[in-house]
Scaffold this active site. Sequence first.
Site, PDB file in Angstrom:
ATOM      1  N   GLY A 264       0.806  -1.217   0.000  1.00 20.50           N
ATOM      2  CA  GLY A 264       0.000   0.000   0.000  1.00 20.50           C
ATOM      3  C   GLY A 264       0.834   1.260   0.000  1.00 20.50           C
ATOM      4  O   GLY A 264       0.516   2.239  -0.696  1.00 20.50           O
ATOM      5  N   CYS A 265       1.916   1.249   0.761  1.00 25.20           N
ATOM      6  CA  CYS A 265       2.779   2.429   0.846  1.00 25.20           C
ATOM      7  C   CYS A 265       3.525   2.665  -0.468  1.00 25.20           C
ATOM      8  O   CYS A 265       3.756   3.809  -0.870  1.00 25.20           O
ATOM      9  CB  CYS A 265       3.765   2.279   2.004  1.00 25.20           C
ATOM     10  SG  CYS A 265       2.951   2.146   3.610  1.00 25.20           S
ATOM     11  N   THR A 266       3.889   1.585  -1.126  1.00 25.16           N
ATOM     12  CA  THR A 266       4.552   1.710  -2.428  1.00 25.16           C
ATOM     13  C   THR A 266       3.581   2.263  -3.469  1.00 25.16           C
ATOM     14  O   THR A 266       3.919   3.146  -4.262  1.00 25.16           O
ATOM     15  CB  THR A 266       5.094   0.337  -2.883  1.00 25.16           C
ATOM     16  OG1 THR A 266       6.057  -0.129  -1.934  1.00 25.16           O
ATOM     17  CG2 THR A 266       5.743   0.447  -4.260  1.00 25.16           C
TER      18      THR A 266
END
Length: 199
Positions: A79-81
């Site tokens: 998700g952060c990527t």
Amino acid sequence: MVKAQTWRVGMISCLLLVFMLLVAVGLGSQTLTFAGIDAGTRIPSDLVAHNQNGQEVSLNSYHGQWLLLYFYPKDDTPGCTKQACALRDNYKKFRDEGIVIFGVSKQDAESHRDFKAKYHLPFDLLTDEKGGLGKTFGVSSIPLIGIYKRQSVLISPDGTVARFFETVNPESHDRIILETVRDFRKATHGARPSPSPAP
């Protein structure tokens, strides 16, 4: 002998049940507590952090520009990527709107450097290992784990908080931030600032 073993099993089961109830209550209370700094709050004049290279960053030095602090759980996770790459892919639009971007999480500088280099992120990532920056803006942490929830703070050119984003979708966050800034500009008839400088 059998009765003693049965008693011990029963006691262990009761203790486990009590522990699970306590955890559930703790999780519930933390999940239902809405944090977040109020809109209109002026950011502290001495607010500084350090980027992935260990360089000090004074957030007040960006007075006159929009400033996005997006707090995220952990470097190089799905998700952060996805969120970071969406901001990267639309980075020119952010610059054209005069928006400076900083990602913030609790990982160290080395982790941030690797993440930034791996995905060619054009903006800096700030380290907040002790959680001071997140505390300033009322950012929530994930219970028991301690890493940040996905939340963002949008700071207006006058140095006050324009909006706190309690819930962030990594796939649409970039679009929502751009729309929010444009809406603020229309509402206040504000001029579009000069493009923000590349970091």
